[in-house]
Design a protein around this motif. Structure first.
Motif, PDB file in Angstrom:
ATOM      1  N   ALA A 166     122.031  53.902  -6.344  1.00  0.00           N
ATOM      2  CA  ALA A 166     122.001  52.929  -5.164  1.00  0.00           C
ATOM      3  C   ALA A 166     123.331  52.070  -5.078  1.00  0.00           C
ATOM      4  O   ALA A 166     123.665  51.686  -4.201  1.00  0.00           O
ATOM      5  CB  ALA A 166     120.866  51.777  -5.338  1.00  0.00           C
ATOM      6  N   ILE A 172     115.728  55.155  -9.789  1.00  0.00           N
ATOM      7  CA  ILE A 172     116.745  54.204  -8.743  1.00  0.00           C
ATOM      8  C   ILE A 172     117.543  53.624  -9.709  1.00  0.00           C
ATOM      9  O   ILE A 172     117.333  52.589 -10.409  1.00  0.00           O
ATOM     10  CB  ILE A 172     116.106  53.692  -7.507  1.00  0.00           C
ATOM     11  N   SER A 187     120.937  51.296 -10.395  1.00  0.00           N
ATOM     12  CA  SER A 187     121.411  50.347  -9.461  1.00  0.00           C
ATOM     13  C   SER A 187     122.680  49.740 -10.101  1.00  0.00           C
ATOM     14  O   SER A 187     123.127  48.577  -9.420  1.00  0.00           O
ATOM     15  CB  SER A 187     120.402  49.300  -9.055  1.00  0.00           C
ATOM     16  N   ILE A 247     117.334  48.328  -1.991  1.00  0.00           N
ATOM     17  CA  ILE A 247     116.242  49.606  -1.919  1.00  0.00           C
ATOM     18  C   ILE A 247     114.982  49.087  -1.451  1.00  0.00           C
ATOM     19  O   ILE A 247     114.147  49.588  -0.560  1.00  0.00           O
ATOM     20  CB  ILE A 247     116.312  50.487  -2.989  1.00  0.00           C
ATOM     21  N   THR A 251     124.299  52.341   1.796  1.00  0.00           N
ATOM     22  CA  THR A 251     122.963  51.992   2.096  1.00  0.00           C
ATOM     23  C   THR A 251     123.305  50.714   2.947  1.00  0.00           C
ATOM     24  O   THR A 251     124.492  50.284   2.881  1.00  0.00           O
ATOM     25  CB  THR A 251     122.293  51.543   0.512  1.00  0.00           C
ATOM     26  N   ILE A 276     119.463  56.094   2.314  1.00  0.00           N
ATOM     27  CA  ILE A 276     117.917  55.529   1.960  1.00  0.00           C
ATOM     28  C   ILE A 276     117.146  56.514   2.733  1.00  0.00           C
ATOM     29  O   ILE A 276     116.260  57.054   2.419  1.00  0.00           O
ATOM     30  CB  ILE A 276     117.898  54.359   2.259  1.00  0.00           C
TER      31      ILE A 276
END
Length: 222
Positions: A85, A50, A52, A143, A90, A111
């Motif tokens: 992300a 993930i 970010s 997340i 999201t 997500i």
């Protein structure tokens, strides 16, 4: 995770790296790394990475170490899924409890559609973040908060933290690392380790250091 358990993880070669000015200050002993038993037990693992950072693949320092880790993990035959992300649609958890901690979230976003199905079947979750005000990015925290909808099913996985920071004080990563260790303990994850790169505020610095090689090594030694 209790300190004695954290150190036990490090003793088999899944190193936590504290980097000052992107120079390695403390790493696992090379002999231990070479002699370690594979965390995967030699089996092919499903790994979710993930990212970010809001910066591009070519600019971001944290994405760089994720890239190197992925190269290493792929060389060992593991299956990788990456989630961006910072650039996917999201939404933050609303605390509505509609999911009942084991159901669909009210948000039918990336997500829910892309990431959660992959996390549920994953063996290892890799959390990648730049350090923002001494904690993880808001994108990564979004997340993690959404773990709530499948809390129990996300327990008992393996985890790894990859983080970069501009600052290079000895306390720079303390809050982030404490948060991560608390998350590991609550989620009952097996901590593969944490790569904490301080003094790495720009891309050329991290690229010219030994940092990328160490990130690669962790992936390859899974």
């Amino acid at each position: 995770m209790e300190r004695r358990n954290f150190l036990k993880v490090l003793s088999v070669g899944a190193a936590t790296l504290f980097l000052s000015g992107c120079g390695i200050a403390a790493v696992a002993d090379d002999k231990n790394v070479a002699a370690e038993s594979k965390i995967s037990g030699g089996a092919k693992m499903k790994i979710v990475v993930i990212n970010s950072s809001p910066h591009s693949e070519n600019q971001s320092t944290s994405r760089y170490l994720a890239q190197k880790f992925i190269e290493g993990a792929k060389s060992a035959g593991h299956e990788i899924f990456t989630f961006d992300a910072a650039n996917e649609e999201t939404h933050p958890c609303q605390g509505c409890d509609s999911c009942g901690m084991d159901g669909d979230c009210i948000f039918d976003d990336a997500i829910s559609k892309k990431l959660m199905p992959k996390m549920l079947e994953a063996d290892l979750l890799v959390l990648v973040t730049p350090l923002y005000y001494f904690g993880m990015s808001a994108q990564l925290k979004t997340i993690i908060d959404r773990f709530y909808s499948r809390t129990e099913k996300l327990h008992h996985k393996k985890s790894l933290l990859l983080a970069t920071a501009w600052n290079n004080n000895d306390w720079t990563m303390t809050a982030l690392n404490t948060h991560y260790e608390t998350l590991v303990k609550y989620m009952e994850w097996e901590n593969v380790g944490a790569v904490l790169a301080v003094g790495c505020g720009y891309r050329s610095a991290v690229e010219s250091s030994k940092f990328g090689d160490e990130a690669y090594k962790i992936g390859a030694n899974l």
